[in-house]
Scaffold this motif. Structure first.
Motif, PDB file in Angstrom:
ATOM      1  N   PRO A 198       0.807  -1.226   0.000  1.00  0.00           N
ATOM      2  CA  PRO A 198       0.000   0.000   0.000  1.00  0.00           C
ATOM      3  C   PRO A 198       0.841   1.278   0.000  1.00  0.00           C
ATOM      4  O   PRO A 198       0.782   2.081   0.942  1.00  0.00           O
ATOM      5  N   PHE A 199       1.627   1.473  -1.056  1.00  0.00           N
ATOM      6  CA  PHE A 199       2.390   2.715  -1.183  1.00  0.00           C
ATOM      7  C   PHE A 199       1.436   3.886  -1.403  1.00  0.00           C
ATOM      8  O   PHE A 199       0.485   3.800  -2.172  1.00  0.00           O
ATOM      9  N   GLN A 200       1.707   4.987  -0.735  1.00  0.00           N
ATOM     10  CA  GLN A 200       0.920   6.209  -0.907  1.00  0.00           C
ATOM     11  C   GLN A 200       1.877   7.390  -0.977  1.00  0.00           C
ATOM     12  O   GLN A 200       2.662   7.612  -0.058  1.00  0.00           O
ATOM     13  N   ARG A 201       1.827   8.121  -2.066  1.00  0.00           N
ATOM     14  CA  ARG A 201       2.702   9.293  -2.184  1.00  0.00           C
ATOM     15  C   ARG A 201       2.010  10.523  -1.614  1.00  0.00           C
ATOM     16  O   ARG A 201       0.870  10.834  -1.960  1.00  0.00           O
ATOM     17  N   VAL A 202       2.737  11.213  -0.723  1.00  0.00           N
ATOM     18  CA  VAL A 202       2.274  12.476  -0.150  1.00  0.00           C
ATOM     19  C   VAL A 202       3.414  13.479  -0.303  1.00  0.00           C
ATOM     20  O   VAL A 202       4.450  13.357   0.349  1.00  0.00           O
ATOM     21  N   HIS A 203       3.236  14.430  -1.201  1.00  0.00           N
ATOM     22  CA  HIS A 203       4.274  15.424  -1.522  1.00  0.00           C
ATOM     23  C   HIS A 203       5.570  14.709  -1.922  1.00  0.00           C
ATOM     24  O   HIS A 203       5.556  13.947  -2.882  1.00  0.00           O
ATOM     25  N   ASP A 204       6.656  14.893  -1.191  1.00  0.00           N
ATOM     26  CA  ASP A 204       7.927  14.313  -1.612  1.00  0.00           C
ATOM     27  C   ASP A 204       8.265  13.020  -0.861  1.00  0.00           C
ATOM     28  O   ASP A 204       9.411  12.590  -0.846  1.00  0.00           O
ATOM     29  N   GLN A 205       7.259  12.410  -0.247  1.00  0.00           N
ATOM     30  CA  GLN A 205       7.471  11.186   0.518  1.00  0.00           C
ATOM     31  C   GLN A 205       6.506  10.090   0.058  1.00  0.00           C
ATOM     32  O   GLN A 205       5.390  10.379  -0.393  1.00  0.00           O
ATOM     33  N   TYR A 206       6.974   8.845   0.206  1.00  0.00           N
ATOM     34  CA  TYR A 206       6.056   7.705   0.117  1.00  0.00           C
ATOM     35  C   TYR A 206       5.769   7.217   1.530  1.00  0.00           C
ATOM     36  O   TYR A 206       6.689   7.110   2.357  1.00  0.00           O
ATOM     37  N   LEU A 207       4.520   6.939   1.800  1.00  0.00           N
ATOM     38  CA  LEU A 207       4.109   6.305   3.040  1.00  0.00           C
ATOM     39  C   LEU A 207       3.848   4.838   2.739  1.00  0.00           C
ATOM     40  O   LEU A 207       3.291   4.491   1.699  1.00  0.00           O
ATOM     41  N   LEU A 208       4.234   3.971   3.657  1.00  0.00           N
ATOM     42  CA  LEU A 208       4.050   2.535   3.454  1.00  0.00           C
ATOM     43  C   LEU A 208       3.782   1.860   4.778  1.00  0.00           C
ATOM     44  O   LEU A 208       4.479   2.103   5.770  1.00  0.00           O
ATOM     45  N   VAL A 209       2.764   1.014   4.806  1.00  0.00           N
ATOM     46  CA  VAL A 209       2.449   0.189   5.968  1.00  0.00           C
ATOM     47  C   VAL A 209       2.899  -1.242   5.696  1.00  0.00           C
ATOM     48  O   VAL A 209       2.649  -1.783   4.616  1.00  0.00           O
ATOM     49  N   LEU A 210       3.583  -1.845   6.672  1.00  0.00           N
ATOM     50  CA  LEU A 210       3.898  -3.277   6.639  1.00  0.00           C
ATOM     51  C   LEU A 210       3.538  -3.842   8.001  1.00  0.00           C
ATOM     52  O   LEU A 210       3.917  -3.282   9.032  1.00  0.00           O
ATOM     53  N   GLU A 211       2.804  -4.946   7.999  1.00  0.00           N
ATOM     54  CA  GLU A 211       2.440  -5.538   9.284  1.00  0.00           C
ATOM     55  C   GLU A 211       2.187  -7.036   9.132  1.00  0.00           C
ATOM     56  O   GLU A 211       1.875  -7.524   8.050  1.00  0.00           O
ATOM     57  N   TYR A 212       2.376  -7.722  10.233  1.00  0.00           N
ATOM     58  CA  TYR A 212       2.065  -9.148  10.271  1.00  0.00           C
ATOM     59  C   TYR A 212       1.427  -9.459  11.613  1.00  0.00           C
ATOM     60  O   TYR A 212       1.567  -8.725  12.587  1.00  0.00           O
ATOM     61  N   MET A 213       0.739 -10.578  11.662  1.00  0.00           N
ATOM     62  CA  MET A 213       0.214 -11.106  12.914  1.00  0.00           C
ATOM     63  C   MET A 213       0.186 -12.629  12.828  1.00  0.00           C
ATOM     64  O   MET A 213      -0.194 -13.187  11.811  1.00  0.00           O
TER      65      MET A 213
END
Length: 343
Positions: A198-213
Motif C-alpha cells: 500500500p504505497f501512498q505518495r504524499v508530496h515528496d514522501q512515500y508512506l508505506l504500511v507493513l504488518e504481520y500477525m
C-alpha cells in the motif's frame, strides 16, 4: 525490531534470534536453493530501466521498491538501526515501561533472472536499561522477584526469497495462512494474493504500511519450560509505518532508499523473562520503536549495539558471501533450540 522484524515469520532467524524474514516457507517467501548456483552477483541489474516510473500496480515494481527500502542492490551492504521501549500491558492497568530494545541490520538485496527478490544479511537485537541506555545481560523481574538472564537476538545468517505472491506465514512448522498486510491484501479469484504493497505518495514522501500477525503453537512448551513458557500458543504481531523519500525510491540508478519508520509490537512475554509461573503470565508486551536507514553507514547503528558487536561479534558487521536460503526459524524457536529445557 526494524524492517526485518515485520517479516519475522517470513525468512530466517539465527537462528536469530535467528532472525526476521523468519519462518515462511510457503508461496510468497520460499526456502530454496541459492540463485545463480550460489554466485554472489545478481543476474538482473537493479538499475535497469533507469528513468522508468514505478508502477505499484505491478508486483515487479513492488518487489524492486521493497528490496531497495529493506537493503541495497549495491555490492556492499547497508546498515539500519532501531531503538525504543517495551512496556507491560496488564489488563486495564496503564502500561508500565520495562526496558529498552535496540538493534541493527546489515542488509543486501538482489533480483534474480526470474524476477524474484532475494535478501541476505545479519541482525542483532539487545535489551537496555531505561535509565542508562546500556545493554543489560540480567534483568530484575518485578513480577516474579527473581533475576533472570537476558536472551539477546543475534542472527548471523539471515536469508530469504520473495516472489510475486504475498508471503503467507508458516511459523512453528504449521501455517496459520495469514498473509503479510492482511488488512490491505487483495485476494484474486484463484486465491492468490499478488505482492502489492500500500504505497501512498504524499508530496515528496512515500508512506508505506507493513504488518504481520501470527498465532501458532508455542515452541517453548509449558511442559519443557514451565517458567519461560506463557502457554501452548503465542500471537506476536508488528505494525510498521515507513516514510521514504520519493526521489530515492523512484531513482533507479540509486541502489538504496533511505527511510525512517515507527513501529509497534505486541506479543506474549519474551521467554527469557520467565513469566510462566507469575500471576500475570497471560498479560503481554507492547513496544514502540523507531527504525531507520538514514545514512546506510555504521553510524546508523545505536552506539551500545555497535560497541557490543565490535567486542563480541564483529562478523555480524561483515558483508555476507552467499545467497543460500536457510531453514526458517522464529524467535521462540531460537530460544527453545538454544536454551535447555527446565525439566
Amino acid at each position: 525490531m526494524f524492517m526485518n522484524s515485520v517479516l519475522e515469520g517470513v525468512v530466517s532467524r539465527r537462528a536469530l534470534m535467528g532472525g526476521a524474514l523468519g519462518g515462511l516457507a510457503t508461496a510468497g517467501l520460499a526456502a530454496c536453493g541459492a540463485p545463480n548456483g550460489g554466485r554472489e552477483e545478481p543476474t538482473g541489474a537493479a538499475g535497469a530501466g533507469a528513468g522508468v516510473a514505478l508502477d505499484f500496480s505491478k508486483p515487479a515494481d513492488n518487489l524492486y521498491a521493497f528490496g531497495k527500502i529493506w537493503g541495497t542492490y549495491a555490492d556492499k551492504p547497508v546498515y539500519m538501526g532501531f531503538q525504543g521501549v517495551q512496556f507491560a500491558r496488564i489488563g486495564v492497568n496503564k502500561l508500565v515501561p520495562l526496558f529498552g530494545y535496540v538493534g541493527c541490520g546489515n542488509n543486501q538485496s538482489m533480483i534474480d533472472e526470474n524476477g524474484h527478490l532475494w535478501v541476505r544479511g545479519t541482525e542483532a537485537g539487545y535489551f537496555t536499561d531505561l535509565a542508562s541506555g546500556e545493554i543489560i545481560d540480567y534483568w530484575d523481574n518485578p513480577y516474579s522477584g527473581e533475576r533472570v538472564e537476558v536472551f539477546p537476538f543475534l542472527n548471523d545468517r539471515f536469508r530469504g526469497r520473495i516472489t510475486g505472491e504475498m508471503p503467507r506465514y508458516a511459523m512453528g512448522g504449521a501455517s496459520d495462512d495469514t498473509p503479510l498486510n492482511p488488512a490491505d491484501a487483495v485476494e484474486e479469484e484463484d486465491g492468490m494474493i499478488p505482492f502489492l504493497l500500500p504505497f501512498q505518495r504524499v508530496h515528496d514522501q512515500y508512506l508505506l504500511v507493513l504488518e504481520y500477525m501470527h498465532e501458532y503453537a508455542n515452541p517453548v512448551t509449558p511442559e519443557g519450560w514451565p517458567r519461560a513458557s506463557t502457554g501452548p500458543r503465542i500471537n506476536p504481531s508488528e505494525h510498521f509505518v515507513f516514510y521514504i523519500p520519493a526521489a530515492d525510491l523512484e531513482d533507479r540508478s540509486n541502489p538504496s532508499a533511505r527511510f525512517h519508520a515507527g513501529f509497534m509490537r505486541t506479543s506474549p512475554w519474551w521467554p527469557w523473562m520467565r513469566m510462566g509461573r507469575t500471576d500475570v503470565k497471560d498479560a503481554a508486551l507492547f513496544g514502540r520503536m523507531h527504525s531507520f536507514k538514514i545514512s546506510g553507514d555504521l553510524d546508523n547503528i545505536p552506539r551500545v549495539v555497535l560497541e557490543r558487536l565490535e567486542r563480541d561479534r564483529p562478523d555480524m558487521l561483515e558483508p555476507q558471501t552467499d545467497w543460500a536460503a536457510l531453514e526458517p526459524i522464529g524467535t521462540w524457536e531460537a530460544f527453545a533450540e538454544e536454551v535447555p529445557p527446565e525439566v
